[in-house]
Motif scaffolding. Structure first.
Motif, short mmCIF file in Angstrom:
data_model
loop_
_atom_site.label_atom_id
_atom_site.label_comp_id
_atom_site.label_asym_id
_atom_site.label_seq_id
_atom_site.Cartn_x
_atom_site.Cartn_y
_atom_site.Cartn_z
N LYS A 1 -38.65 8.94 16.82
CA LYS A 1 -39.20 10.02 17.64
C LYS A 1 -39.71 11.19 16.80
N HIS A 2 -39.30 11.27 15.53
CA HIS A 2 -39.75 12.36 14.67
C HIS A 2 -40.83 11.93 13.68
N LEU A 3 -41.34 10.72 13.83
CA LEU A 3 -42.32 10.19 12.88
C LEU A 3 -43.57 11.06 12.80
N ASP A 4 -44.00 11.62 13.94
CA ASP A 4 -45.21 12.46 13.94
C ASP A 4 -45.03 13.71 13.08
N HIS A 5 -43.80 14.20 12.96
CA HIS A 5 -43.54 15.38 12.13
C HIS A 5 -43.38 15.02 10.65
N ILE A 6 -42.85 13.84 10.40
CA ILE A 6 -42.53 13.43 9.02
C ILE A 6 -43.75 12.89 8.28
N LEU A 7 -44.59 12.14 8.95
CA LEU A 7 -45.73 11.51 8.27
C LEU A 7 -46.66 12.49 7.57
N PRO A 8 -47.01 13.63 8.17
CA PRO A 8 -47.89 14.57 7.45
C PRO A 8 -47.27 15.10 6.16
N ILE B 1 -45.69 2.40 16.56
CA ILE B 1 -45.23 2.87 15.25
C ILE B 1 -46.00 2.20 14.12
N ILE B 2 -46.19 0.90 14.24
CA ILE B 2 -46.93 0.16 13.21
C ILE B 2 -48.35 0.70 13.09
N HIS B 3 -48.99 0.94 14.23
CA HIS B 3 -50.36 1.45 14.21
C HIS B 3 -50.42 2.83 13.57
N LYS B 4 -49.43 3.67 13.90
CA LYS B 4 -49.40 5.05 13.39
C LYS B 4 -49.24 5.06 11.87
N ILE B 5 -48.30 4.28 11.36
CA ILE B 5 -48.07 4.24 9.91
C ILE B 5 -49.23 3.57 9.20
N SER B 6 -49.74 2.48 9.77
CA SER B 6 -50.86 1.76 9.15
C SER B 6 -52.10 2.63 9.08
N ARG B 7 -52.35 3.39 10.16
CA ARG B 7 -53.52 4.26 10.17
C ARG B 7 -53.38 5.37 9.13
N THR B 8 -52.15 5.95 9.02
CA THR B 8 -51.91 7.02 8.05
C THR B 8 -52.12 6.53 6.62
N PHE B 9 -51.46 5.43 6.26
CA PHE B 9 -51.57 4.93 4.89
C PHE B 9 -52.91 4.26 4.64
N GLY B 10 -53.53 3.72 5.69
CA GLY B 10 -54.84 3.11 5.54
C GLY B 10 -55.94 4.10 5.26
#
Length: 428
Positions: free
Chosen positions: A113-120, A215-224
């Motif tokens: 639930k905190h992934l949106d805050h941590i990824l940036p 979650i997979i889409h969010k992380i893949s899009r960020t690192f992609g």
């Protein structure tokens, strides 16, 4: 009412014959970065880890790889070290970096639930580290003082000097830092090493935990969307350097009450056909608390609180080592007993009962090391970095259960001849 368990009767045991591991999903991101997904676990947690070919073996200047890795979270273009640490604390995330001879890694554990805050924040750490001078100076001075203190300890001195003895000073795995090296760590070196070894197509992304499509889409899009650089650095470690082994080496520490003893040699990594057999042999000799070295030198002779042996696998090589610390007066006697135990395995077949115990112990340790999604993450990562798959661990179990006393004796005579071993003693 259920029947009560009779706790006076030992439960039946069963040999571990198979390991059922869920395979990972492999994705090639838009920028060419390779991602491996492991959907396991019941808790809403995720681990994200980026692994780069930026280990100690790849540095041209001593200490630069480790300081580059440590400094990644000490400041970025938008965040200070304090702001980064405070943000991870606020959202209950855990961040760490790690470096070894071959690889460096950047990892974060967080609630889904905190992934949106941590990824940036993670994105800035990976893509825009600033390597601030003040933080670098503080880290250098602190690490230098810790290094100076460690040089007064026989155990640390032995650990520091063993790799150069068996690999050679000029081998990528034999590098040894000195006190003077800390004075030559500069920001420009870190920036250059980062540019040459981080964020290229050799990097691999590992994602594990309770995953879903969002979650997979969010992380893949960020690192992609990361900018991936082409490798244009000409330096390449030379792993073919072969230094003749040194039979014995001593380092004098006049006021030491103990001696640190390391005996071993350069061997090979886990891709070698004898690796599993040598690992079984190592366990018999000194790889667990009930080993022969512990039984003889700790329990029978009382020379030490602990003695052990280990096998270390690197991507391009490996080594075997026996390590202990003993009272100075017991140094020579301990070395003699070590060689005696090696000779026993070479001359006499291991009894079936002992070998069966060792097989069950190793199999049990392996399965225990895979308890939980993040533990399986480590096994997946190790296999992929060596170009293997998760079936490697089933093949390991198969070979383990089929090894014979004759095979153990053969490997002992082939790889542990006394003339091939290097002996290091640090002490009075």
């Amino acid at each position: 009412m259920d029947k009560l368990i009779n706790r006076k009767i030992q439960p039946a045991s069963q040999a571990i014959k198979s390991i059922d591991l869920k395979d990972s999903e492999h994705l090639n991101l838009d920028n060419g970065l390779s991602a491996h997904l492991l959907n396991l676990g019941t808790q809403d947690l995720v681990k994200i880890e980026l692994v780069c070919n930026a280990g100690i073996a790849f540095q041209e200047k001593r200490l630069i790889s480790s300081f580059t890795n440590k400094m990644l979270a000490e400041g970025t273009s938008s965040f200070s070290a304090y702001e980064i640490a405070e943000s991870f604390d606020r959202y209950g995330a855990y961040f760490n970096t790690h470096i070894d001879k071959d690889f460096s890694s950047i990892a974060v554990y967080c609630l889904n639930k905190h992934l949106d805050h941590i990824l940036p924040i993670l994105t800035e750490i990976i893509c825009e580290p600033s390597f601030p001078e003040e933080e670098l100076s503080t880290l250098t001075n602190k690490t230098k003082q810790e290094f100076i203190i460690s040089l007064k300890k026989v155990k640390a001195l032995a650990h520091l000097n063993f790799s150069p003895l068996i690999f050679g000073d000029n081998h990528p795995y034999g590098q040894m830092a000195s006190i003077e090296d800390f004075d030559h760590v500069k920001k420009d070196d870190l920036q250059s090493f980062y540019k040459n070894h981080y964020l290229n197509k050799d990097c691999k992304l590992f994602i594990s935990g309770k995953l879903n499509d969002k979650i997979i889409h969010k992380i893949s899009r960020t690192f992609g969307n990361f900018k991936i650089y082409e490798k244009n650095h000409k330096f390449s470690p030379d792993f073919s350097i072969n230094k003749p082994s040194i039979p014995a080496h001593k380092i004098s520490v006049e006021d030491a009450l103990q001696s640190a003893i390391w005996i071993g040699k350069k061997t090979f990594n886990k891709l070698h056909p004898d690796f599993i057999g040598l690992q079984i042999l190592n366990t018999i000799l000194g790889g667990y608390f009930g080993s022969r070295l512990m039984t003889n030198i700790r329990e029978d002779k009382g020379y030490t609180y602990g003695i052990g042996s280990s096998i270390v696998s690197h991507i391009n090589d490996g080594y075997f080592a026996i390590q202990t610390e003993v009272g100075s007066k017991h140094t020579e006697a301990t070395i003699s007993e070590i060689y005696y135990e090696i000779q026993q395995i070479q001359d006499t077949l291991v009894k079936k009962a002992e070998l069966d115990l060792i097989k069950n112990y190793i199999a049990g340790q392996l399965t225990r090391s895979m308890d939980g999604p993040f533990a399986v993450h480590e096994k997946l990562k190790s296999a992929i970095l060596y170009g293997l798959d998760l079936n490697y661990y089933q093949r390991f179990i198969d070979e383990l259960m089929n090894v014979t006393p004759e095979k153990i004796q053969q490997i002992a005579n082939k790889h542990l001849q006394k003339s091939s071993l290097t002996e290091l003693v640090v002490g009075k």
